[in-house]
Design a protein around this motif. Sequence first.
Motif, mmCIF file in Angstrom:
data_model
loop_
_atom_site.group_PDB
_atom_site.id
_atom_site.type_symbol
_atom_site.label_atom_id
_atom_site.label_comp_id
_atom_site.label_asym_id
_atom_site.label_seq_id
_atom_site.Cartn_x
_atom_site.Cartn_y
_atom_site.Cartn_z
ATOM 1 N N CYS A 126 17.028 1.655 57.148
ATOM 2 C CA CYS A 126 16.434 2.137 58.400
ATOM 3 C C CYS A 126 16.516 1.057 59.481
ATOM 4 C CB CYS A 126 15.009 2.634 58.196
ATOM 5 S SG CYS A 126 13.830 1.435 57.593
ATOM 6 N N VAL A 127 16.280 -0.189 59.107
ATOM 7 C CA VAL A 127 16.379 -1.298 60.057
ATOM 8 C C VAL A 127 17.833 -1.495 60.469
ATOM 9 C CG1 VAL A 127 15.973 -3.771 60.392
ATOM 10 C CG2 VAL A 127 14.315 -2.393 59.106
ATOM 11 N N GLU A 128 18.739 -1.407 59.510
ATOM 12 C CA GLU A 128 20.172 -1.549 59.799
ATOM 13 C C GLU A 128 20.647 -0.455 60.755
ATOM 14 O OE1 GLU A 128 21.908 -1.477 55.907
ATOM 15 O OE2 GLU A 128 20.816 -3.280 55.289
ATOM 16 N N PHE A 129 20.181 0.774 60.542
ATOM 17 C CA PHE A 129 20.549 1.873 61.434
ATOM 18 C C PHE A 129 20.119 1.573 62.863
ATOM 19 C CE2 PHE A 129 19.376 5.603 63.852
ATOM 20 C CZ PHE A 129 20.496 6.401 63.758
ATOM 21 N N LEU A 130 18.865 1.128 63.030
ATOM 22 C CA LEU A 130 18.366 0.846 64.373
ATOM 23 C C LEU A 130 19.160 -0.268 65.039
ATOM 24 C CD1 LEU A 130 14.519 1.152 63.784
ATOM 25 C CD2 LEU A 130 16.000 2.761 65.019
ATOM 26 N N GLU A 131 19.488 -1.310 64.289
ATOM 27 C CA GLU A 131 20.259 -2.416 64.854
ATOM 28 C C GLU A 131 21.630 -1.955 65.328
ATOM 29 O OE1 GLU A 131 20.183 -5.358 61.759
ATOM 30 O OE2 GLU A 131 18.210 -6.106 62.379
ATOM 31 N N LYS A 132 22.308 -1.158 64.506
ATOM 32 C CA LYS A 132 23.629 -0.649 64.895
ATOM 33 C C LYS A 132 23.526 0.272 66.100
ATOM 34 C CE LYS A 132 25.711 -1.012 60.323
ATOM 35 N NZ LYS A 132 26.077 -0.299 59.107
ATOM 36 N N ASP A 133 22.481 1.091 66.132
ATOM 37 C CA ASP A 133 22.324 2.019 67.244
ATOM 38 C C ASP A 133 21.947 1.285 68.528
ATOM 39 O OD1 ASP A 133 22.826 4.778 67.627
ATOM 40 O OD2 ASP A 133 20.698 5.086 68.053
ATOM 41 N N ILE A 134 21.158 0.234 68.430
ATOM 42 C CA ILE A 134 20.856 -0.595 69.608
ATOM 43 C C ILE A 134 22.158 -1.145 70.178
ATOM 44 C CG2 ILE A 134 19.833 -2.776 70.386
ATOM 45 C CD1 ILE A 134 17.527 -2.204 68.363
ATOM 46 N N ASP A 135 23.004 -1.680 69.305
ATOM 47 C CA ASP A 135 24.290 -2.233 69.754
ATOM 48 C C ASP A 135 25.147 -1.161 70.411
ATOM 49 O OD1 ASP A 135 23.529 -4.713 68.788
ATOM 50 O OD2 ASP A 135 24.655 -4.507 66.911
ATOM 51 N N ARG A 136 25.183 0.035 69.809
ATOM 52 C CA ARG A 136 25.984 1.133 70.346
ATOM 53 C C ARG A 136 25.483 1.555 71.722
ATOM 54 N NH1 ARG A 136 25.439 6.467 70.912
ATOM 55 N NH2 ARG A 136 23.457 6.508 69.805
ATOM 56 N N LEU A 137 24.176 1.758 71.849
ATOM 57 C CA LEU A 137 23.595 2.185 73.122
ATOM 58 C C LEU A 137 23.748 1.116 74.195
ATOM 59 C CD1 LEU A 137 20.296 3.833 71.829
ATOM 60 C CD2 LEU A 137 22.275 5.027 72.801
ATOM 61 N N ASN A 138 23.604 -0.128 73.785
ATOM 62 C CA ASN A 138 23.618 -1.241 74.735
ATOM 63 C C ASN A 138 25.012 -1.492 75.317
ATOM 64 O OD1 ASN A 138 21.766 -2.892 76.014
ATOM 65 N ND2 ASN A 138 22.188 -4.625 74.686
ATOM 66 N N GLU A 139 26.057 -1.074 74.604
ATOM 67 C CA GLU A 139 27.432 -1.288 75.072
ATOM 68 C C GLU A 139 27.681 -0.700 76.451
ATOM 69 O OE1 GLU A 139 30.204 0.323 72.274
ATOM 70 O OE2 GLU A 139 29.903 -1.294 70.831
ATOM 71 N N ASP A 140 27.083 0.453 76.740
ATOM 72 C CA ASP A 140 27.332 1.167 77.991
ATOM 73 C C ASP A 140 26.329 0.829 79.097
ATOM 74 O OD1 ASP A 140 29.483 2.467 76.802
ATOM 75 O OD2 ASP A 140 28.221 4.092 76.068
ATOM 76 N N LEU A 141 25.394 -0.061 78.811
ATOM 77 C CA LEU A 141 24.366 -0.381 79.801
ATOM 78 C C LEU A 141 24.721 -1.659 80.558
ATOM 79 C CD1 LEU A 141 21.181 0.326 77.651
ATOM 80 C CD2 LEU A 141 22.150 1.780 79.444
ATOM 81 N N PRO A 142 24.400 -1.700 81.842
ATOM 82 C CA PRO A 142 24.639 -2.936 82.588
ATOM 83 C C PRO A 142 23.682 -4.030 82.107
ATOM 84 C CG PRO A 142 23.460 -1.352 83.947
ATOM 85 C CD PRO A 142 23.818 -0.649 82.669
ATOM 86 N N MET A 143 24.130 -5.277 82.221
ATOM 87 C CA MET A 143 23.292 -6.400 81.823
ATOM 88 C C MET A 143 22.051 -6.453 82.717
ATOM 89 S SD MET A 143 24.284 -10.410 81.447
ATOM 90 C CE MET A 143 25.373 -10.075 80.082
ATOM 91 N N LEU A 144 20.927 -6.721 82.116
ATOM 92 C CA LEU A 144 19.686 -6.829 82.894
ATOM 93 C C LEU A 144 19.608 -8.200 83.558
ATOM 94 C CD1 LEU A 144 16.861 -5.212 80.746
ATOM 95 C CD2 LEU A 144 17.690 -4.474 82.965
ATOM 96 N N LYS A 145 19.335 -8.190 84.852
ATOM 97 C CA LYS A 145 19.137 -9.445 85.581
ATOM 98 C C LYS A 145 17.703 -9.578 86.039
ATOM 99 C CE LYS A 145 23.919 -9.495 87.010
ATOM 100 N NZ LYS A 145 24.872 -9.279 88.076
ATOM 101 N N GLU A 146 16.969 -8.487 85.989
ATOM 102 C CA GLU A 146 15.561 -8.439 86.382
ATOM 103 C C GLU A 146 14.796 -7.644 85.331
ATOM 104 O OE1 GLU A 146 14.290 -9.930 89.004
ATOM 105 O OE2 GLU A 146 16.195 -10.539 89.909
#
Length: 194
Positions: free
Chosen positions: A96-116
Amino acid sequence: MGHRLSKIYTRTGDSGTTGLGDGSRVAKDDLRIAALGDVDELNAIIGVLRAQITASTILEAEKLEWDNSLSLIQHWLFDLGGEVCIPNYNLLLPVCVEFLEKDIDRLNEDLPMLKEFILPSGTLVCSYAHQARAVCRRAERSLMTVHSRDQNIQATALQLLNRLSDWLFVASRSLQRAEGGSEVLWQKNINETI
């Protein structure tokens, strides 16, 4: 399979105690019961998030993917409640933890880097994800309190809530974009604009 509830009210809690899954009775304000309540509240707000995604403007294929992930999370939270209710019982697996980590990485790929920093705001779906994240952090604190006193909360349970709060943060950003919204940024010197 265990016993099913056939009678909802039992009157056994009228004196201010409640039963744990191992048969022992504790006060209704016991730390373990408080943690169980926080996990239950988190599961309920995840259910609200699921319902709101279903009613949202997100593409149908994406809705199904979100619903599948949130369904898994709700089942894991129910398992976590079982672990809290039955001391030294283990239901959660590291997958379950591994799933969340992989999904965080997947979702984060398409998001702009946070500067604020971003405010917990935006579309209704995004806001529910932020609320779930805040409830998740409280549940994590409650569970850590039980663990620090009893030392019998499994490591996977603590990791699950830690990773889930991260997942909910990234999910809030991803859901905001899926609905065509933009993030609400924190303004450091907001008082200067008054």
